[in-house]
Design an enzyme around this catalytic site. Sequence first.
Site, PDB file in Angstrom:
ATOM      1  N   GLU A 288     -69.350   1.599  12.729  1.00  0.00           N
ATOM      2  CA  GLU A 288     -68.596   0.807  13.879  1.00  0.00           C
ATOM      3  C   GLU A 288     -70.286   0.090  14.486  1.00  0.00           C
ATOM      4  OE1 GLU A 288     -65.791  -0.790  14.061  1.00  0.00           O
ATOM      5  OE2 GLU A 288     -65.197   0.726  12.644  1.00  0.00           O
ATOM      6  N   CYS A 322     -70.128  -2.619  23.358  1.00  0.00           N
ATOM      7  CA  CYS A 322     -69.975  -3.517  22.112  1.00  0.00           C
ATOM      8  C   CYS A 322     -69.048  -4.624  22.303  1.00  0.00           C
ATOM      9  CB  CYS A 322     -69.836  -2.507  20.943  1.00  0.00           C
ATOM     10  SG  CYS A 322     -68.210  -1.755  21.424  1.00  0.00           S
TER      11      CYS A 322
END
Length: 519
Positions: A288, A322
């Site tokens: 990720e 993020c």
Amino acid sequence: MLTEYRNEPFTDFSNGDNQKAFTHALDVVKKKLGKDHPLVVGGERLAIEAEDWLVSTNPSEPKQVIGRYAKATQAQAERAMKVACEAFENWKRVPAVDRARYLFRAAAIMRRRKHEFSAFMVLEIGKSWAEADADTAEAIDFMEFYGREMVRLSAPQPLTANPGEENELHYIPLGVGIVIPPWNFPLAILVGMTTASIVAGNTVVLKPSSETPGIAWEFFALMEEVGLPPGVLNFLPGAGSSIGDFLITHPKTRYIAFTGSKEVGLRINELAAKPQTGQMWIKRVVAEMGGKDSIIVDNCANLDEAADGVVASAFGFGGQKCSACSRAIIHKDIYDEMVKKIKERTEKLVIGDPTDRKHYMGPVASKSQYKTVLEYIDIGKSEGKLVCGGNAIKNKNEGFFIEPTVIQDISPTARIAQEEIFGPVLALIKADGWRHALEIANNTEFGLTGAVYSNNRRNLEQARHEFYVGNLYINRKCTGALVGVHPFGGFNMSGTDSKAGGRDYLLLFTQAKSVAERY
Ligand code: NAD
């Protein structure tokens, strides 16, 4: 009997008792700072007299040492691999329900001591009380959720009946996993990737982020406290460049669970793809990675709600999520009004040492982040017009504080509209209309989160299908995914879309075996 999964509630810090409890937790944590911590492999403390240490410091006050954490050598990494392989032989036979119990026990203890875990993050990485509290709540959620998920996956799986045969499908573990978390959710993401691995029956070599080995140690100690058998989880801080590559390319590594930047994720993917002598499998990479997340504000949106959402998404934890909004794409009809509303709200944010509850935003995480963010602010000033912020904040403790910064009139292809900055910098982009706004939203290599503020049903339906991100939010901010509610993970260069906190996640840590017996 297991109770139904529920998200851990956030703490109400307007309540005086909760304020007192958190202040007390900060005091408790401060008393345990400054100590040395070993590597732990197979339950054995190694490198107590290490020559090389990771020194974790407080970004609000870099002279304050959180602790020293031994840096593993390659020989110690080799030992960790050997021990994890041996431990796997027993751990894979432990029934899933029993493995899940370790997670539930750890969740219960973390819940009781939740302010201590949160206070640690306030000091080690500069989270505000509320942000740290949300990080700890998410860690608890991951354990509660993955524990229940493994119980579900270990139950008989529905298959189509075939007369004359008995058929079964089992989700079996993979082997030794290398878990590599980032510093920005230093508890939640670390706990999520680690406990998903363990509950699925794998054993783990955990290499925490070099910025946050302290909170990683706190979690490791908790897993020792709940009695996890030695060798199932091995604590191995160290430099990515030495033990990182070594672990990733090791022939006994079965998979790598990584969350971090695009650059490191792609490198891990490339290294892991090359089979090594003696390697028996294709390594699995769960990666990720970064984001460049946009919020579209349509001309018919509720502008106050949109401005609240943009500012919260851009500056919560200093934009170091993020999922943070780093681009607001605003319809030309309402552009000037939105710029004004975003400016007003941003200028009201209170910045400072987050041990003080009144500070909404703390420092950026490290000296290198500080330097990078200030460089991007300079680039942004040359690419657009500064609306507010734009400076480092001088302070007596030399903490890494930067003003929340908004820059308007940014071209959709400008550097600050395309590159992940990972700091308190928001680019405002003017769109000619709805379609143009959607086109801009999809014009980066990333695809993690995004949001749309609009009251036009047709536009919202189009966004549902054409705004290409792993996590889309409508008429709400683009941060704050909840475990079980918003399974999280991105498209394109944002990663392998692993959907952490979702029903598919544990499948990444298992392989399915079908067994058919003819009568
Ligand atoms: P990073 O890539 O610098 O580091 C991540 C981890 O990789 C750390 O543990 C680091 O020590 C390790 N590492 C670095 N070099 C390595 C190497 N050569 N071999 C093995 N390991 C190595 O990322 P970061 O600065 O810690 O975190 C910020 C990044 O993480 C941002 O890009 C952010 O968008 C991303 N992130 C993504 C998600 C998501 O779910 N998609 C969530 C959080 C953070």
